[in-house]
Design an enzyme around this catalytic site. Structure first.
Site, short mmCIF file in Angstrom:
data_model
loop_
_atom_site.label_atom_id
_atom_site.label_comp_id
_atom_site.label_asym_id
_atom_site.label_seq_id
_atom_site.Cartn_x
_atom_site.Cartn_y
_atom_site.Cartn_z
N LYS A 85 17.55 1.57 -41.81
CA LYS A 85 18.45 2.36 -41.42
C LYS A 85 19.56 3.32 -42.34
CE LYS A 85 22.47 3.12 -39.31
NZ LYS A 85 22.44 3.57 -37.92
N CYS A 111 28.69 7.67 -39.91
CA CYS A 111 27.43 7.17 -40.33
C CYS A 111 26.87 8.16 -41.40
CB CYS A 111 26.72 7.03 -39.04
SG CYS A 111 27.19 6.15 -37.64
#
Ligand code: SAJ
Length: 432
Positions: free
Chosen positions: A215, A269
Protein backbone atom coordinates in the site's frame (compact mmCIF):
# COMPACT_ATOMS: atom_id res chain seq x y z
CA UNK A 1 -19.45 -14.52 -5.28
CA UNK A 2 -21.74 -16.15 -2.74
CA UNK A 3 -24.37 -14.42 -0.60
CA UNK A 4 -23.28 -13.26 2.80
CA UNK A 5 -26.62 -13.49 4.56
CA UNK A 6 -25.18 -15.92 7.11
CA UNK A 7 -22.43 -13.49 8.10
CA UNK A 8 -22.22 -10.73 10.71
CA UNK A 9 -19.69 -8.03 9.87
CA UNK A 10 -18.63 -5.03 11.95
CA UNK A 11 -16.88 -2.14 10.18
CA UNK A 12 -15.04 0.25 12.51
CA UNK A 13 -14.79 3.79 11.13
CA UNK A 14 -17.54 5.12 8.83
CA UNK A 15 -15.42 7.52 6.80
CA UNK A 16 -14.47 7.70 3.12
CA UNK A 17 -13.47 4.02 3.06
CA UNK A 18 -15.41 2.45 5.94
CA UNK A 19 -18.88 3.66 4.93
CA UNK A 20 -18.70 2.56 1.26
CA UNK A 21 -17.13 -0.75 2.34
CA UNK A 22 -19.87 -1.34 4.92
CA UNK A 23 -22.55 -0.50 2.33
CA UNK A 24 -21.07 -2.76 -0.36
CA UNK A 25 -20.91 -5.70 2.08
CA UNK A 26 -24.45 -4.96 3.29
CA UNK A 27 -25.64 -5.09 -0.32
CA UNK A 28 -24.64 -8.78 -0.45
CA UNK A 29 -27.14 -9.46 2.33
CA UNK A 30 -24.66 -9.74 5.23
CA UNK A 31 -25.71 -8.16 8.53
CA UNK A 32 -23.40 -5.18 8.80
CA UNK A 33 -22.86 -2.98 11.84
CA UNK A 34 -20.98 0.25 11.20
CA UNK A 35 -19.28 1.57 14.34
CA UNK A 36 -18.18 5.18 14.63
CA UNK A 37 -17.16 7.42 17.53
CA UNK A 38 -19.07 10.44 16.16
CA UNK A 39 -22.77 10.51 17.18
CA UNK A 40 -23.81 12.65 14.19
CA UNK A 41 -22.28 10.13 11.75
CA UNK A 42 -24.15 7.26 13.40
CA UNK A 43 -27.40 9.24 13.33
CA UNK A 44 -26.96 10.24 9.69
CA UNK A 45 -26.25 6.69 8.51
CA UNK A 46 -29.13 5.23 10.54
CA UNK A 47 -31.47 7.68 8.83
CA UNK A 48 -30.30 6.33 5.46
CA UNK A 49 -28.25 9.40 4.60
CA UNK A 50 -24.52 10.02 4.17
CA UNK A 51 -22.09 12.58 5.61
CA UNK A 52 -19.51 12.39 2.79
CA UNK A 53 -19.74 12.90 -0.97
CA UNK A 54 -19.11 9.91 -3.19
CA UNK A 55 -20.69 8.97 -6.50
CA UNK A 56 -23.82 6.78 -6.01
CA UNK A 57 -23.12 6.22 -2.30
CA UNK A 58 -26.31 7.99 -1.15
CA UNK A 59 -28.61 5.61 -3.04
CA UNK A 60 -26.69 2.54 -1.91
CA UNK A 61 -26.70 3.54 1.77
CA UNK A 62 -30.38 4.47 1.81
CA UNK A 63 -31.17 1.10 0.17
CA UNK A 64 -29.21 -1.11 2.58
CA UNK A 65 -30.40 0.84 5.63
CA UNK A 66 -34.01 0.47 4.43
CA UNK A 67 -33.45 -3.30 3.97
CA UNK A 68 -31.97 -3.47 7.49
CA UNK A 69 -28.69 -5.00 6.37
CA UNK A 70 -26.71 -1.90 7.47
CA UNK A 71 -27.07 -0.09 10.73
CA UNK A 72 -24.70 2.17 12.62
CA UNK A 73 -23.84 2.36 16.31
CA UNK A 74 -21.47 4.01 18.75
CA UNK A 75 -21.03 0.60 20.39
CA UNK A 76 -19.40 -2.56 19.10
CA UNK A 77 -21.33 -5.85 19.03
CA UNK A 78 -20.16 -9.43 18.47
CA UNK A 79 -19.58 -10.31 14.79
CA UNK A 80 -17.82 -12.90 12.64
CA UNK A 81 -15.61 -10.46 10.74
CA UNK A 82 -14.27 -7.11 11.97
CA UNK A 83 -12.98 -4.61 9.40
CA UNK A 84 -10.94 -1.70 10.79
CA UNK A 85 -10.99 1.38 8.53
CA UNK A 86 -9.95 4.30 10.75
CA UNK A 87 -7.54 7.17 9.98
CA UNK A 88 -3.76 6.90 10.42
CA UNK A 89 -2.57 10.53 10.39
CA UNK A 90 0.97 11.76 10.97
CA UNK A 91 2.27 14.38 13.39
CA UNK A 92 4.27 17.57 12.74
CA UNK A 93 7.47 15.54 12.40
CA UNK A 94 5.84 13.19 9.87
CA UNK A 95 5.70 10.36 12.42
CA UNK A 96 2.73 8.03 11.75
CA UNK A 97 0.11 7.84 14.47
CA UNK A 98 -1.58 4.44 14.73
CA UNK A 99 -3.50 5.43 17.87
CA UNK A 100 -6.91 5.14 16.17
CA UNK A 101 -6.05 1.65 14.88
CA UNK A 102 -5.00 0.48 18.34
CA UNK A 103 -8.13 2.04 19.85
CA UNK A 104 -10.31 0.20 17.31
CA UNK A 105 -8.46 -3.06 18.04
CA UNK A 106 -9.06 -2.51 21.76
CA UNK A 107 -12.77 -2.10 21.04
CA UNK A 108 -12.84 -5.27 18.90
CA UNK A 109 -11.03 -7.21 21.65
CA UNK A 110 -13.98 -6.66 24.00
CA UNK A 111 -16.28 -8.84 21.86
CA UNK A 112 -13.85 -11.19 20.04
CA UNK A 113 -14.62 -14.91 20.15
CA UNK A 114 -13.10 -18.06 18.72
CA UNK A 115 -13.40 -18.32 14.95
CA UNK A 116 -13.56 -14.55 14.32
CA UNK A 117 -11.54 -12.74 11.66
CA UNK A 118 -10.05 -9.27 12.20
CA UNK A 119 -8.97 -7.32 9.11
CA UNK A 120 -7.09 -4.03 9.12
CA UNK A 121 -7.68 -1.87 6.01
CA UNK A 122 -6.26 1.48 7.22
CA UNK A 123 -3.03 2.57 5.53
CA UNK A 124 -0.47 1.61 8.16
CA UNK A 125 3.26 1.54 8.83
CA UNK A 126 4.89 -1.85 8.23
CA UNK A 127 4.48 -3.98 11.35
CA UNK A 128 1.16 -2.48 12.50
CA UNK A 129 -0.86 -5.69 12.02
CA UNK A 130 1.62 -7.48 14.27
CA UNK A 131 1.18 -4.70 16.84
CA UNK A 132 -2.57 -5.20 16.65
CA UNK A 133 -2.03 -8.95 17.18
CA UNK A 134 0.17 -8.29 20.24
CA UNK A 135 -2.39 -5.88 21.69
CA UNK A 136 -5.21 -8.40 21.27
CA UNK A 137 -3.02 -11.09 22.87
CA UNK A 138 -2.47 -8.82 25.84
CA UNK A 139 -6.14 -7.85 26.19
CA UNK A 140 -7.50 -11.35 25.60
CA UNK A 141 -5.14 -13.92 27.16
CA UNK A 142 -7.97 -16.47 26.84
CA UNK A 143 -7.60 -16.48 23.02
CA UNK A 144 -4.70 -18.03 21.06
CA UNK A 145 -3.55 -15.34 18.64
CA UNK A 146 -1.94 -16.27 15.31
CA UNK A 147 1.80 -16.47 14.72
CA UNK A 148 2.96 -16.39 18.34
CA UNK A 149 3.10 -20.11 19.06
CA UNK A 150 3.02 -23.20 16.87
CA UNK A 151 -0.52 -23.94 18.06
CA UNK A 152 -3.59 -23.34 15.94
CA UNK A 153 -4.90 -19.86 16.60
CA UNK A 154 -8.42 -19.07 17.83
CA UNK A 155 -8.77 -15.97 15.60
CA UNK A 156 -7.51 -14.88 12.18
CA UNK A 157 -5.81 -11.53 11.62
CA UNK A 158 -4.98 -9.98 8.25
CA UNK A 159 -4.02 -6.72 6.58
CA UNK A 160 -5.86 -5.83 3.38
CA UNK A 161 -5.27 -2.26 2.21
CA UNK A 162 -8.02 -0.29 0.53
CA UNK A 163 -6.83 1.13 -2.81
CA UNK A 164 -9.93 2.82 -4.17
CA UNK A 165 -9.90 6.16 -5.95
CA UNK A 166 -12.17 8.89 -4.53
CA UNK A 167 -14.90 9.49 -7.10
CA UNK A 168 -14.82 5.82 -8.19
CA UNK A 169 -14.96 4.14 -4.80
CA UNK A 170 -18.02 1.93 -5.34
CA UNK A 171 -16.71 0.64 -8.67
CA UNK A 172 -13.15 0.09 -7.49
CA UNK A 173 -14.21 -1.63 -4.23
CA UNK A 174 -15.60 -4.42 -6.38
CA UNK A 175 -13.33 -4.41 -9.44
CA UNK A 176 -9.85 -3.70 -8.07
CA UNK A 177 -7.48 -6.53 -7.22
CA UNK A 178 -6.93 -6.98 -3.49
CA UNK A 179 -3.73 -7.83 -1.68
CA UNK A 180 -4.51 -9.86 1.44
CA UNK A 181 -1.70 -10.25 3.95
CA UNK A 182 -2.19 -12.75 6.74
CA UNK A 183 -0.27 -12.92 9.98
CA UNK A 184 -0.11 -16.61 8.96
CA UNK A 185 -1.09 -18.28 5.66
CA UNK A 186 -4.16 -19.64 7.43
CA UNK A 187 -5.21 -16.09 8.39
CA UNK A 188 -4.73 -14.97 4.77
CA UNK A 189 -6.95 -17.80 3.50
CA UNK A 190 -9.67 -16.91 6.01
CA UNK A 191 -9.64 -13.23 4.95
CA UNK A 192 -9.50 -14.29 1.29
CA UNK A 193 -12.73 -16.25 1.69
CA UNK A 194 -14.37 -13.07 3.03
CA UNK A 195 -13.21 -10.75 0.22
CA UNK A 196 -14.02 -13.31 -2.51
CA UNK A 197 -17.65 -12.92 -1.53
CA UNK A 198 -17.92 -9.33 -2.78
CA UNK A 199 -14.75 -8.55 -4.80
CA UNK A 200 -14.66 -9.27 -8.54
CA UNK A 201 -10.97 -8.36 -8.95
CA UNK A 202 -8.23 -10.91 -8.25
CA UNK A 203 -7.50 -11.51 -4.55
CA UNK A 204 -3.85 -12.30 -3.93
CA UNK A 205 -2.55 -13.56 -0.59
CA UNK A 206 0.76 -12.71 1.06
CA UNK A 207 2.15 -11.80 4.47
CA UNK A 208 0.80 -8.91 6.55
CA UNK A 209 4.12 -7.03 6.31
CA UNK A 210 4.29 -7.38 2.51
CA UNK A 211 0.69 -6.14 2.19
CA UNK A 212 1.47 -3.16 4.43
CA UNK A 213 4.46 -2.30 2.27
CA UNK A 214 2.43 -2.74 -0.94
CA UNK A 215 0.00 0.00 0.00
CA UNK A 216 2.74 2.45 0.92
CA UNK A 217 4.67 1.60 -2.24
CA UNK A 218 1.65 2.33 -4.46
CA UNK A 219 1.12 5.83 -3.14
CA UNK A 220 4.86 6.62 -2.92
CA UNK A 221 5.21 5.50 -6.56
CA UNK A 222 2.54 7.97 -7.55
CA UNK A 223 4.04 10.77 -5.45
CA UNK A 224 7.53 10.26 -6.89
CA UNK A 225 6.15 10.26 -10.42
CA UNK A 226 4.08 13.40 -9.86
CA UNK A 227 7.20 15.06 -8.37
CA UNK A 228 9.06 14.17 -11.57
CA UNK A 229 6.30 15.81 -13.63
CA UNK A 230 6.30 18.85 -11.33
CA UNK A 231 10.06 19.19 -11.64
CA UNK A 232 9.83 18.93 -15.42
CA UNK A 233 7.19 21.68 -15.42
CA UNK A 234 9.66 24.02 -13.69
CA UNK A 235 12.39 23.30 -16.23
CA UNK A 236 9.84 23.86 -18.98
CA UNK A 237 8.85 27.25 -17.46
CA UNK A 238 12.49 28.31 -17.23
CA UNK A 239 13.15 27.29 -20.82
CA UNK A 240 9.90 28.67 -22.27
CA UNK A 241 8.49 25.25 -23.26
CA UNK A 242 4.86 24.18 -22.69
CA UNK A 243 5.30 21.47 -20.03
CA UNK A 244 2.14 19.58 -20.96
CA UNK A 245 3.04 19.50 -24.63
CA UNK A 246 6.54 18.25 -23.79
CA UNK A 247 5.11 15.51 -21.56
CA UNK A 248 2.42 14.55 -24.07
CA UNK A 249 5.04 14.12 -26.75
CA UNK A 250 7.42 12.18 -24.48
CA UNK A 251 4.54 9.86 -23.61
CA UNK A 252 4.36 8.80 -27.26
CA UNK A 253 7.41 6.68 -26.46
CA UNK A 254 6.17 3.13 -25.80
CA UNK A 255 7.88 2.85 -22.40
CA UNK A 256 7.33 6.40 -21.08
CA UNK A 257 4.25 7.44 -19.10
CA UNK A 258 4.85 10.74 -17.31
CA UNK A 259 2.07 12.01 -15.04
CA UNK A 260 0.68 15.55 -15.00
CA UNK A 261 2.23 18.54 -13.24
CA UNK A 262 -0.04 20.51 -10.95
CA UNK A 263 -0.02 22.98 -8.05
CA UNK A 264 1.21 20.23 -5.67
CA UNK A 265 -0.19 16.96 -4.37
CA UNK A 266 -3.26 16.81 -2.16
CA UNK A 267 -5.72 14.41 -0.62
CA UNK A 268 -5.25 12.35 2.48
CA UNK A 269 -3.20 9.53 0.98
CA UNK A 270 -0.48 10.37 -1.53
CA UNK A 271 0.72 13.43 0.40
CA UNK A 272 0.83 11.38 3.63
CA UNK A 273 1.72 7.74 3.01
CA UNK A 274 5.25 8.21 1.56
CA UNK A 275 6.29 9.63 4.94
CA UNK A 276 5.49 6.22 6.50
CA UNK A 277 8.23 4.70 4.34
CA UNK A 278 10.64 7.56 5.07
CA UNK A 279 9.97 7.22 8.77
CA UNK A 280 10.58 3.45 8.64
CA UNK A 281 14.00 3.79 7.01
CA UNK A 282 15.19 7.42 6.70
CA UNK A 283 18.70 6.51 5.58
CA UNK A 284 17.46 4.61 2.53
CA UNK A 285 14.65 6.84 1.30
CA UNK A 286 16.25 10.03 -0.10
CA UNK A 287 14.24 9.82 -3.33
CA UNK A 288 10.85 9.32 -1.66
CA UNK A 289 11.62 12.13 0.81
CA UNK A 290 12.77 14.54 -1.89
CA UNK A 291 9.68 13.82 -3.99
CA UNK A 292 7.52 14.80 -1.02
CA UNK A 293 9.47 18.02 -0.59
CA UNK A 294 9.30 18.83 -4.32
CA UNK A 295 5.53 18.36 -4.37
CA UNK A 296 5.07 20.43 -1.21
CA UNK A 297 7.36 23.18 -2.53
CA UNK A 298 5.29 23.43 -5.70
CA UNK A 299 2.57 25.15 -3.66
CA UNK A 300 4.83 28.06 -2.63
CA UNK A 301 6.21 28.23 -6.14
CA UNK A 302 2.70 28.66 -7.58
CA UNK A 303 1.91 31.33 -4.96
CA UNK A 304 5.04 33.29 -5.94
CA UNK A 305 4.15 33.12 -9.64
CA UNK A 306 0.54 34.11 -9.00
CA UNK A 307 1.62 37.09 -6.87
CA UNK A 308 4.01 38.20 -9.64
CA UNK A 309 1.16 37.98 -12.15
CA UNK A 310 -1.19 39.90 -9.83
CA UNK A 311 1.50 42.57 -9.30
CA UNK A 312 1.57 43.10 -13.05
CA UNK A 313 -2.13 44.13 -12.76
CA UNK A 314 -2.12 46.52 -9.77
CA UNK A 315 -5.43 46.53 -7.88
CA UNK A 316 -7.19 44.20 -10.32
CA UNK A 317 -9.31 41.31 -9.03
CA UNK A 318 -7.63 37.88 -9.13
CA UNK A 319 -9.82 34.78 -9.55
CA UNK A 320 -8.65 31.42 -8.21
CA UNK A 321 -10.37 28.63 -10.11
CA UNK A 322 -10.88 25.62 -7.82
CA UNK A 323 -10.18 24.62 -4.22
CA UNK A 324 -10.62 20.81 -4.35
CA UNK A 325 -7.59 18.52 -4.17
CA UNK A 326 -8.40 17.19 -7.65
CA UNK A 327 -10.95 17.51 -10.43
CA UNK A 328 -14.70 17.05 -10.04
CA UNK A 329 -14.83 16.25 -6.34
CA UNK A 330 -15.80 18.29 -3.27
CA UNK A 331 -12.91 17.09 -1.08
CA UNK A 332 -10.65 19.93 0.08
CA UNK A 333 -8.46 17.92 2.48
CA UNK A 334 -4.74 18.66 2.10
CA UNK A 335 -5.65 20.46 -1.11
CA UNK A 336 -2.79 22.35 -2.78
CA UNK A 337 -5.39 24.48 -4.57
CA UNK A 338 -6.87 25.57 -1.25
CA UNK A 339 -3.39 26.28 0.15
CA UNK A 340 -2.48 28.44 -2.86
CA UNK A 341 -5.80 30.31 -2.83
CA UNK A 342 -5.64 30.91 0.95
CA UNK A 343 -2.05 32.17 0.69
CA UNK A 344 -3.08 34.54 -2.11
CA UNK A 345 -6.05 35.75 -0.07
CA UNK A 346 -3.65 36.37 2.84
CA UNK A 347 -1.37 38.40 0.58
CA UNK A 348 -3.85 40.14 -1.74
CA UNK A 349 -6.91 40.35 0.53
CA UNK A 350 -10.16 41.46 -1.05
CA UNK A 351 -8.68 41.42 -4.55
CA UNK A 352 -9.04 37.64 -4.41
CA UNK A 353 -12.16 35.90 -5.75
CA UNK A 354 -12.70 32.15 -5.43
CA UNK A 355 -14.59 30.05 -7.96
CA UNK A 356 -15.45 26.58 -6.68
CA UNK A 357 -18.61 24.93 -7.99
CA UNK A 358 -18.24 22.26 -5.26
CA UNK A 359 -18.33 24.77 -2.35
CA UNK A 360 -21.49 26.43 -1.02
CA UNK A 361 -19.48 28.72 1.27
CA UNK A 362 -15.80 29.59 1.57
CA UNK A 363 -13.79 27.32 3.91
CA UNK A 364 -12.52 28.73 7.23
CA UNK A 365 -9.04 29.27 5.75
CA UNK A 366 -10.42 32.44 4.11
CA UNK A 367 -11.99 33.94 7.23
CA UNK A 368 -11.12 37.60 7.61
CA UNK A 369 -9.19 37.82 4.33
CA UNK A 370 -11.85 39.70 2.35
CA UNK A 371 -11.82 37.02 -0.38
CA UNK A 372 -15.24 36.05 -1.68
CA UNK A 373 -16.90 33.22 -3.57
CA UNK A 374 -18.15 34.01 -7.08
CA UNK A 375 -19.23 31.90 -10.04
CA UNK A 376 -17.22 31.26 -13.16
CA UNK A 377 -19.25 33.70 -15.28
CA UNK A 378 -18.58 36.57 -12.87
CA UNK A 379 -14.88 35.66 -12.79
CA UNK A 380 -14.65 35.74 -16.57
CA UNK A 381 -16.52 39.05 -16.72
CA UNK A 382 -14.68 40.88 -13.93
CA UNK A 383 -11.23 39.34 -13.27
CA UNK A 384 -8.33 40.12 -15.61
CA UNK A 385 -6.13 37.60 -13.72
CA UNK A 386 -7.16 33.92 -13.56
CA UNK A 387 -5.25 31.30 -11.59
CA UNK A 388 -6.35 27.78 -12.61
CA UNK A 389 -5.81 25.48 -9.64
CA UNK A 390 -8.18 22.57 -10.34
CA UNK A 391 -9.09 20.94 -13.66
CA UNK A 392 -12.83 20.70 -12.97
CA UNK A 393 -14.84 19.89 -16.12
CA UNK A 394 -16.78 23.13 -15.57
CA UNK A 395 -13.58 25.13 -16.11
CA UNK A 396 -12.31 23.00 -19.02
CA UNK A 397 -15.53 23.86 -20.86
CA UNK A 398 -14.82 27.63 -20.93
CA UNK A 399 -14.02 28.48 -24.58
CA UNK A 400 -11.02 30.57 -25.58
CA UNK A 401 -13.20 33.54 -26.68
CA UNK A 402 -14.31 34.05 -23.06
CA UNK A 403 -10.78 34.06 -21.58
CA UNK A 404 -8.55 35.27 -24.41
CA UNK A 405 -7.94 38.69 -22.84
CA UNK A 406 -7.26 37.40 -19.32
CA UNK A 407 -3.78 36.85 -17.91
CA UNK A 408 -3.82 33.19 -16.91
CA UNK A 409 -1.60 31.12 -14.62
CA UNK A 410 -2.69 27.60 -15.56
CA UNK A 411 -1.21 25.12 -13.06
CA UNK A 412 -3.07 22.14 -14.55
CA UNK A 413 -2.50 22.51 -18.28
CA UNK A 414 -6.26 22.91 -18.60
CA UNK A 415 -6.31 25.48 -21.40
CA UNK A 416 -3.53 24.56 -23.88
CA UNK A 417 -4.81 27.16 -26.37
CA UNK A 418 -4.42 30.08 -23.90
CA UNK A 419 -1.95 32.75 -25.12
CA UNK A 420 1.12 32.68 -22.82
CA UNK A 421 1.98 35.93 -21.02
CA UNK A 422 3.57 34.82 -17.77
CA UNK A 423 6.44 36.30 -15.82
CA UNK A 424 9.60 34.13 -15.75
CA UNK A 425 9.64 31.16 -13.38
CA UNK A 426 11.06 31.51 -9.87
CA UNK A 427 13.37 28.88 -8.34
CA UNK A 428 11.80 26.06 -6.30
CA UNK A 429 12.66 26.23 -2.58
CA UNK A 430 12.61 22.86 -0.75
CA UNK A 431 11.91 22.73 2.97
CA UNK A 432 14.76 21.09 4.89
N1 SAJ B 1 -2.06 14.58 -9.21
C1 SAJ B 1 -1.20 15.34 -9.99
N2 SAJ B 1 -0.79 14.83 -11.20
C2 SAJ B 1 -1.21 13.60 -11.63
C3 SAJ B 1 -2.08 12.83 -10.83
C4 SAJ B 1 -2.48 13.35 -9.62
O1 SAJ B 1 -0.80 16.46 -9.62
O2 SAJ B 1 -0.82 13.22 -12.74
C5 SAJ B 1 -2.49 15.10 -7.91
C6 SAJ B 1 -4.00 15.28 -7.81
O3 SAJ B 1 -4.40 16.50 -8.36
C7 SAJ B 1 -4.20 15.21 -6.31
C8 SAJ B 1 -3.16 14.18 -5.87
O4 SAJ B 1 -2.21 14.13 -6.91
O5 SAJ B 1 -3.92 16.45 -5.70
C9 SAJ B 1 -3.70 12.80 -5.62
O6 SAJ B 1 -4.70 12.44 -6.57
P1 SAJ B 1 -4.85 10.98 -7.20
O7 SAJ B 1 -6.04 11.00 -8.07
O8 SAJ B 1 -3.57 10.55 -7.82
O9 SAJ B 1 -5.02 10.01 -5.95
P2 SAJ B 1 -6.01 9.98 -4.68
O10 SAJ B 1 -5.30 10.62 -3.51
O11 SAJ B 1 -7.37 10.45 -4.99
O12 SAJ B 1 -6.10 8.38 -4.42
C10 SAJ B 1 -4.90 7.65 -4.23
C11 SAJ B 1 -4.94 6.43 -5.18
N3 SAJ B 1 -3.64 5.78 -5.21
C12 SAJ B 1 -2.98 5.54 -6.39
O13 SAJ B 1 -3.44 5.86 -7.46
C13 SAJ B 1 -1.68 4.82 -6.29
C14 SAJ B 1 -6.00 5.45 -4.70
O14 SAJ B 1 -5.98 4.26 -5.48
C15 SAJ B 1 -5.77 5.10 -3.22
O15 SAJ B 1 -6.75 4.20 -2.74
C16 SAJ B 1 -5.86 6.38 -2.42
O16 SAJ B 1 -4.81 7.26 -2.87
C17 SAJ B 1 -5.69 6.02 -0.95
O17 SAJ B 1 -6.73 5.95 -0.25
O18 SAJ B 1 -4.57 5.71 -0.54
Amino acid sequence: MSPLADLKVAVLGLGYIGLPTAAVIARTGAQVLGVDVTPSVVETVNSGRIHIEEVDLDGLVSGVVARDTLRASLTIEPADVFVIAVPTPFDDEHRPNIGYVLKAATTVATVLKRGDTVILESTSPIGTTEEVRDLIAQLRPDLQVPGRTGEAADIALAYCPERVLPGRILVELIDNDRVIGGITPRCARKALAFYRRFVRGACVTTTARAAEMTKLAENAYRDVNIAFANELSLVADTMGVDAWEGIRLANRHPRVNILNPGPGVGGHCIAVDPWFLVHADPANTPLIRTARLVNDAKVEHVVARAVALADAHPGAPVACLGLAFKANIDDFRESPALKVAAALAGRLGERVRIVEPYAAVLPDAFAGTGARLIDVDEALATCPVLVVLVDHDAFAAVPLEERRRASVLDTRGLWPDQPKMLPAATPLRLAS
